[in-house]
Design a protein around this motif. Structure first.
Motif, PDB file in Angstrom:
ATOM      1  N   LEU A 129      10.930  13.598  -2.694  1.00 54.42           N
ATOM      2  CA  LEU A 129      12.198  12.977  -2.123  1.00 54.42           C
ATOM      3  C   LEU A 129      11.538  12.113  -1.020  1.00 54.42           C
ATOM      4  O   LEU A 129      12.076  11.128  -0.626  1.00 54.42           O
ATOM      5  CB  LEU A 129      13.009  13.950  -1.439  1.00 54.42           C
ATOM      6  CG  LEU A 129      14.007  14.635  -2.935  1.00 54.42           C
ATOM      7  CD1 LEU A 129      14.914  15.481  -2.193  1.00 54.42           C
ATOM      8  CD2 LEU A 129      14.569  13.312  -3.691  1.00 54.42           C
ATOM      9  N   TRP A 130      10.617  12.517  -0.331  1.00 55.63           N
ATOM     10  CA  TRP A 130       9.904  11.752   0.757  1.00 55.63           C
ATOM     11  C   TRP A 130       9.266  10.407   0.523  1.00 55.63           C
ATOM     12  O   TRP A 130       9.628   9.631   1.117  1.00 55.63           O
ATOM     13  CB  TRP A 130       8.987  12.436   1.724  1.00 55.63           C
ATOM     14  CG  TRP A 130       7.981  12.738   0.938  1.00 55.63           C
ATOM     15  CD1 TRP A 130       7.364  13.820   0.312  1.00 55.63           C
ATOM     16  CD2 TRP A 130       6.621  11.877   0.874  1.00 55.63           C
ATOM     17  NE1 TRP A 130       5.931  13.685  -0.052  1.00 55.63           N
ATOM     18  CE2 TRP A 130       5.572  12.710   0.393  1.00 55.63           C
ATOM     19  CE3 TRP A 130       6.418  10.550   1.442  1.00 55.63           C
ATOM     20  CZ2 TRP A 130       4.180  11.968  -0.189  1.00 55.63           C
ATOM     21  CZ3 TRP A 130       5.169  10.021   1.088  1.00 55.63           C
ATOM     22  CH2 TRP A 130       4.379  10.530   0.396  1.00 55.63           C
ATOM     23  N   LYS A 131       8.692  10.410  -0.940  1.00 56.56           N
ATOM     24  CA  LYS A 131       8.397   9.264  -1.170  1.00 56.56           C
ATOM     25  C   LYS A 131       9.440   8.210  -1.931  1.00 56.56           C
ATOM     26  O   LYS A 131       9.555   7.066  -1.574  1.00 56.56           O
ATOM     27  CB  LYS A 131       7.368   9.494  -2.488  1.00 56.56           C
ATOM     28  CG  LYS A 131       6.528   8.282  -2.826  1.00 56.56           C
ATOM     29  CD  LYS A 131       5.399   8.379  -2.101  1.00 56.56           C
ATOM     30  CE  LYS A 131       4.178   7.307  -2.628  1.00 56.56           C
ATOM     31  NZ  LYS A 131       3.119   7.210  -2.020  1.00 56.56           N
ATOM     32  N   CYS A 132      10.603   8.928  -2.272  1.00 62.81           N
ATOM     33  CA  CYS A 132      11.910   8.088  -2.634  1.00 62.81           C
ATOM     34  C   CYS A 132      12.443   7.580  -1.717  1.00 62.81           C
ATOM     35  O   CYS A 132      12.776   6.335  -1.977  1.00 62.81           O
ATOM     36  CB  CYS A 132      12.635   8.839  -3.396  1.00 62.81           C
ATOM     37  SG  CYS A 132      12.410   9.662  -4.994  1.00 62.81           S
ATOM     38  N   ARG A 149      15.048   0.918  -7.098  1.00 64.28           N
ATOM     39  CA  ARG A 149      14.692   1.912  -6.153  1.00 64.28           C
ATOM     40  C   ARG A 149      14.023   3.056  -6.917  1.00 64.28           C
ATOM     41  O   ARG A 149      13.536   2.870  -8.038  1.00 64.28           O
ATOM     42  CB  ARG A 149      15.850   2.620  -5.595  1.00 64.28           C
ATOM     43  CG  ARG A 149      17.179   2.773  -6.611  1.00 64.28           C
ATOM     44  CD  ARG A 149      17.989   4.141  -6.068  1.00 64.28           C
ATOM     45  NE  ARG A 149      18.365   4.145  -5.017  1.00 64.28           N
ATOM     46  CZ  ARG A 149      19.592   3.653  -4.599  1.00 64.28           C
ATOM     47  NH1 ARG A 149      20.575   3.275  -5.424  1.00 64.28           N
ATOM     48  NH2 ARG A 149      20.187   3.609  -3.291  1.00 64.28           N
ATOM     49  N   PHE A 150      13.657   4.188  -6.422  1.00 63.16           N
ATOM     50  CA  PHE A 150      12.967   5.288  -6.630  1.00 63.16           C
ATOM     51  C   PHE A 150      13.738   6.704  -6.893  1.00 63.16           C
ATOM     52  O   PHE A 150      14.688   6.615  -5.938  1.00 63.16           O
ATOM     53  CB  PHE A 150      11.683   5.397  -5.878  1.00 63.16           C
ATOM     54  CG  PHE A 150      11.179   4.342  -5.609  1.00 63.16           C
ATOM     55  CD1 PHE A 150      10.349   3.330  -6.632  1.00 63.16           C
ATOM     56  CD2 PHE A 150      11.254   3.669  -4.163  1.00 63.16           C
ATOM     57  CE1 PHE A 150       9.775   2.345  -6.099  1.00 63.16           C
ATOM     58  CE2 PHE A 150      10.508   2.528  -4.042  1.00 63.16           C
ATOM     59  CZ  PHE A 150       9.850   1.729  -4.979  1.00 63.16           C
ATOM     60  N   HIS A 151      13.445   7.409  -8.112  1.00 60.31           N
ATOM     61  CA  HIS A 151      14.348   8.603  -8.020  1.00 60.31           C
ATOM     62  C   HIS A 151      13.485   9.787  -8.191  1.00 60.31           C
ATOM     63  O   HIS A 151      12.500   9.623  -8.807  1.00 60.31           O
ATOM     64  CB  HIS A 151      15.342   8.195  -9.301  1.00 60.31           C
ATOM     65  CG  HIS A 151      16.222   6.947  -9.420  1.00 60.31           C
ATOM     66  ND1 HIS A 151      15.573   5.814  -9.695  1.00 60.31           N
ATOM     67  CD2 HIS A 151      17.314   7.099  -9.233  1.00 60.31           C
ATOM     68  CE1 HIS A 151      16.673   4.977  -9.570  1.00 60.31           C
ATOM     69  NE2 HIS A 151      17.584   5.667  -9.187  1.00 60.31           N
ATOM     70  N   VAL A 158      19.880   8.188   2.836  1.00 62.32           N
ATOM     71  CA  VAL A 158      20.714   8.220   4.039  1.00 62.32           C
ATOM     72  C   VAL A 158      20.314   9.033   5.028  1.00 62.32           C
ATOM     73  O   VAL A 158      20.173   8.773   6.211  1.00 62.32           O
ATOM     74  CB  VAL A 158      22.018   8.747   3.497  1.00 62.32           C
ATOM     75  CG1 VAL A 158      22.931   8.760   4.535  1.00 62.32           C
ATOM     76  CG2 VAL A 158      22.742   7.653   2.454  1.00 62.32           C
ATOM     77  N   ILE A 159      19.671  10.449   4.467  1.00 64.46           N
ATOM     78  CA  ILE A 159      19.223  11.332   5.418  1.00 64.46           C
ATOM     79  C   ILE A 159      18.047  10.619   6.297  1.00 64.46           C
ATOM     80  O   ILE A 159      17.833  10.894   7.601  1.00 64.46           O
ATOM     81  CB  ILE A 159      18.756  12.636   4.784  1.00 64.46           C
ATOM     82  CG1 ILE A 159      20.070  13.485   4.282  1.00 64.46           C
ATOM     83  CG2 ILE A 159      18.002  13.456   5.559  1.00 64.46           C
ATOM     84  CD1 ILE A 159      19.508  14.796   3.155  1.00 64.46           C
ATOM     85  N   THR A 160      17.230   9.930   5.817  1.00 63.29           N
ATOM     86  CA  THR A 160      16.143   9.448   6.205  1.00 63.29           C
ATOM     87  C   THR A 160      16.352   8.278   7.187  1.00 63.29           C
ATOM     88  O   THR A 160      15.864   8.109   8.085  1.00 63.29           O
ATOM     89  CB  THR A 160      15.161   9.012   5.019  1.00 63.29           C
ATOM     90  OG1 THR A 160      14.730   9.954   4.073  1.00 63.29           O
ATOM     91  CG2 THR A 160      13.887   8.158   5.802  1.00 63.29           C
ATOM     92  N   GLY A 161      17.491   7.665   6.494  1.00 62.10           N
ATOM     93  CA  GLY A 161      17.982   6.491   7.328  1.00 62.10           C
ATOM     94  C   GLY A 161      18.579   7.101   8.808  1.00 62.10           C
ATOM     95  O   GLY A 161      18.266   6.460   9.754  1.00 62.10           O
ATOM     96  N   PRO A 170       0.819  -1.213  -0.126  1.00 60.76           N
ATOM     97  CA  PRO A 170      -0.075  -0.161   0.143  1.00 60.76           C
ATOM     98  C   PRO A 170       0.820   1.188  -0.104  1.00 60.76           C
ATOM     99  O   PRO A 170       1.814   1.402   0.894  1.00 60.76           O
ATOM    100  CB  PRO A 170      -0.739   0.022   1.459  1.00 60.76           C
ATOM    101  CG  PRO A 170      -1.047  -1.600   1.610  1.00 60.76           C
ATOM    102  CD  PRO A 170       0.466  -2.047   1.084  1.00 60.76           C
ATOM    103  N   HIS A 171       0.529   2.396  -1.003  1.00 62.46           N
ATOM    104  CA  HIS A 171       0.907   3.497  -1.214  1.00 62.46           C
ATOM    105  C   HIS A 171       2.715   3.324  -1.365  1.00 62.46           C
ATOM    106  O   HIS A 171       3.308   4.584  -1.307  1.00 62.46           O
ATOM    107  CB  HIS A 171       0.958   4.241   0.411  1.00 62.46           C
ATOM    108  CG  HIS A 171      -0.256   4.241   1.037  1.00 62.46           C
ATOM    109  ND1 HIS A 171      -1.484   4.931   0.275  1.00 62.46           N
ATOM    110  CD2 HIS A 171      -0.946   3.618   2.052  1.00 62.46           C
ATOM    111  CE1 HIS A 171      -2.556   4.980   0.812  1.00 62.46           C
ATOM    112  NE2 HIS A 171      -2.342   3.714   2.081  1.00 62.46           N
TER     113      HIS A 171
END
Length: 257
Positions: free
Chosen positions: A59-62, A50-52, A191-194, A20-21
């Protein structure tokens, strides 16, 4: 890394379209599956595609899969990418361990952490001065030496651009002046999200082409070249990542016996 996902034991493949999503990968060579399984006895999840940003996703979705991994119990993120070698010492087929990045998209006000902050994942203002784990970089260099790869493994600074076009000569000259050693179109926002959600992170680039920094050059970078170099190095990269994962597991077991 699709080739790594192919060698997992007891693997279960989950197509992106049934999550989902979840975004869907539209790039040639990116299959579009989360693959669960065991790598040398270690439970892992791999992204097969992956997504670009250039695919039209914010970017939040990527970077959304990183948060999904956090919720699944993942503790370490090993991010990989294909990148152009801007450092003149790099050769096609080399591996660059990312010691730092330049977030040009963030300079322009485009960051995966924009919008309301969810404190359940991490703080509003996460530090990035130690985004890439120094211990894992050190151990990756040790592993490279054990595998006889020390001559093709380097450290460097990665920068991510929006794409999908390759860069102009002037842009690459500017990036070189800023201190970038390799250039790609992914990884930094992941990386930022991680790091925002407290994952231990390491990343490396496979240098798939040399950046063109001279106006009299007749070379042209292309996606087919990128895919060919990836296939050429896939067995080496599988062994390299397997050894890194084994080290992580041994370290975790010693801390939590």
């Amino acid at each position: 890394m699709g080739s790594l996902a192919d060698v997992l034991d007891g693997k279960i493949e989950v197509p992106y379209e049934i999550i989902p999503h979840f975004p869907r990968s539209t790039v040639q060579g990116h299959a579009g599956k989360l693959v669960f399984g065991y790598l040398s006895g270690v439970p892992v999840v791999c992204m097969k595609g992956r997504f670009h940003y250039y695919e039209g996703y914010p970017l939040w979705k990527c970077a959304m899969p990183v948060r999904v991994m956090k919720l699944l119990g993942v503790t370490h993120l090993v991010a990989t990418n294909a990148a152009g070698g801007l450092n003149p010492k790099f050769e096609v087929g080399d591996i660059m361990l990312v010691k730092d990045h330049i977030n040009l998209m963030g300079f322009a006000g485009n960051n995966p952490l924009q919008g309301p902050n969810d404190e359940r994942f991490g703080p509003r203002f996460p530090p990035m001065n130690e985004a890439y784990d120094k211990t894992l970089i050190r151990e990756a260099k040790r592993i490279a030496k054990e595998l006889g790869l020390e001559n093709i493994v380097h450290e460097g600074c990665y920068t991510c651009l929006g794409g999908p076009n390759f860069e102009t000569v002037a842009e690459l000259k500017m990036l070189s002046m800023l201190g970038a050693d390799s250039v790609g179109m992914s990884t930094v926002h992941e990386v930022i999200t991680g790091r925002h959600c407290d994952l231990t992170v390491m990343a490396f680039s496979l240098i798939t082409n040399k950046c063109i920094t001279a106006y009299d050059s007749n070379d042209n970078p292309n996606h087919e070249e990128v895919m060919d170099v990836g296939k050429m190095r896939q067995d080496v990269l599988k062994l390299f990542v397997q050894s890194i994962v084994k080290y992580i597991k041994q370290t975790e077991d010693s801390i939590n016996p």
